[in-house]
Design an enzyme around this catalytic site. Structure first.
Site, PDB file in Angstrom:
ATOM      1  N   ASP A   1       0.853  -1.192   0.000  1.00 46.78           N
ATOM      2  CA  ASP A   1       0.000   0.000   0.000  1.00 46.78           C
ATOM      3  C   ASP A   1       0.891   1.246   0.000  1.00 46.78           C
ATOM      4  OD1 ASP A   1      -2.140   1.736   0.241  1.00 46.78           O
ATOM      5  OD2 ASP A   1      -2.535   1.292   2.335  1.00 46.78           O
TER       6      ASP A   1
ATOM      7  N   PHE B   1     -10.730  -0.725   0.785  1.00 47.13           N
ATOM      8  CA  PHE B   1     -10.260  -1.617   1.850  1.00 47.13           C
ATOM      9  C   PHE B   1     -10.717  -3.034   1.540  1.00 47.13           C
ATOM     10  CE2 PHE B   1      -9.922  -3.684   5.916  1.00 47.13           C
ATOM     11  CZ  PHE B   1      -8.678  -3.240   6.325  1.00 47.13           C
TER      12      PHE B   1
HETATM   13  P1  5GP Z   1       2.054  -0.343   3.855  1.00 50.13           P
HETATM   14  O1  5GP Z   1       3.210  -0.268   4.794  1.00 50.13           O
HETATM   15  O2  5GP Z   1       2.430  -0.721   2.442  1.00 50.13           O
HETATM   16  O3  5GP Z   1       1.201   0.880   3.894  1.00 50.13           O
HETATM   17  O4  5GP Z   1       1.099  -1.400   4.494  1.00 50.13           O
HETATM   18  C1  5GP Z   1       0.916  -2.690   4.094  1.00 50.13           C
HETATM   19  C2  5GP Z   1       0.036  -3.315   5.144  1.00 50.13           C
HETATM   20  O5  5GP Z   1      -1.149  -2.509   5.380  1.00 50.13           O
HETATM   21  C3  5GP Z   1      -0.491  -4.649   4.673  1.00 50.13           C
HETATM   22  O6  5GP Z   1       0.350  -5.703   5.031  1.00 50.13           O
HETATM   23  C4  5GP Z   1      -1.831  -4.710   5.385  1.00 50.13           C
HETATM   24  O7  5GP Z   1      -1.647  -5.226   6.676  1.00 50.13           O
HETATM   25  C5  5GP Z   1      -2.285  -3.277   5.515  1.00 50.13           C
HETATM   26  N1  5GP Z   1      -3.243  -2.899   4.454  1.00 50.13           N
HETATM   27  C6  5GP Z   1      -3.100  -1.968   3.493  1.00 50.13           C
HETATM   28  N2  5GP Z   1      -4.182  -1.906   2.708  1.00 50.13           N
HETATM   29  C7  5GP Z   1      -5.051  -2.829   3.170  1.00 50.13           C
HETATM   30  C8  5GP Z   1      -6.367  -3.256   2.765  1.00 50.13           C
HETATM   31  O8  5GP Z   1      -6.991  -2.808   1.794  1.00 50.13           O
HETATM   32  N3  5GP Z   1      -6.927  -4.258   3.522  1.00 50.13           N
HETATM   33  C9  5GP Z   1      -6.309  -4.824   4.594  1.00 50.13           C
HETATM   34  N4  5GP Z   1      -6.953  -5.794   5.230  1.00 50.13           N
HETATM   35  N5  5GP Z   1      -5.080  -4.433   4.998  1.00 50.13           N
HETATM   36  C10 5GP Z   1      -4.463  -3.466   4.292  1.00 50.13           C
END
Ligand code: 5GP
Length: 176
Positions: A100, A149
């Site tokens: 993300d 989400f």
């Molecule tokens: P980043 O550090 O890339 O922002 O975060 C990645 C983490 O955020 C993922 O491993 C997950 O735990 C959480 N995350 C980001 N987007 C989503 C989403 O749409 N759904 C869920 N369940 N978790 C998400």
């Protein structure tokens, strides 16, 4: 379909088909290398389990559990469970459910590079490119998804829905 899911984005069959495609590519790219698949707990477990049988190499598994806390000005990453093995000289493929903002993987990647890994790359089941705030990309990803989400196939909300066999958009009323 689960009553809390608004829409299924990718079915179980589509995910498995994608795992086969990714596994074949990874097999080609890592010939002759000592590949370590590092699963980020807990969300990557179903994806790692589905992907790894399609990687036709002598791979080893390791797991890391990091948590990210949202502060007023920044997010900090804490290691809750570190790897069991030394990564020095190894080729690491970080296996993640979703990329993300990129904060988590930027931090983990830098840490493993610092420990002397030969290479550190990412395979993410889902790529939410619109959410990216860190300059990081996955070498391999399954599907690009919009900024919604999602839950299922490892992804949770409040530790629920990880067992859904598909990836779907969670209804807003569940988390609002
Ligand atoms: P980043 O550090 O890339 O922002 O975060 C990645 C983490 O955020 C993922 O491993 C997950 O735990 C959480 N995350 C980001 N987007 C989503 C989403 O749409 N759904 C869920 N369940 N978790 C998400």
């Amino acid at each position: 379909m689960h009553k809390d899911v608004k829409e299924i984005l990718y079915s179980h069959e589509q995910i498995i088909e994608k795992c086969e495609e990714l596994g074949k590519q990874i097999t080609k790219d890592y010939q002759g290398k000592e590949l370590v698949l590092v699963g980020l707990l807990k969300g990557s477990v179903p994806f790692l389990a589905a992907l790894s049988p399609y990687i036709d190499l002598d791979v080893t598994f390791d797991y890391m559990d990091v948590s990210s806390y949202e502060g007023v000005h920044s997010r900090t990453i804490t290691i809750k469970k570190d790897l069991d093995h030394d990564v020095k000289g190894k080729d690491i493929l970080l296996v993640e459910d979703i990329l993300d903002t990129g904060k988590t993987l930027t931090t983990v990647k830098a840490m493993l590079n610092e420990r002397g890994a030969n290479s550190v790359e990412i395979v993410a089941m889902l790529d939410k490119k619109e959410g990216r705030t860190y300059p990081i990309e996955a070498k391999y990803y399954g599907f690009e998804i919009p900024n919604a989400f999602v839950v299922g196939f490892g992804l949770d909300f409040d530790e629920k829905y990880r067992n859904l066999p598909y990836v779907g958009i969670l209804k807003e009323e569940v988390y609002q």
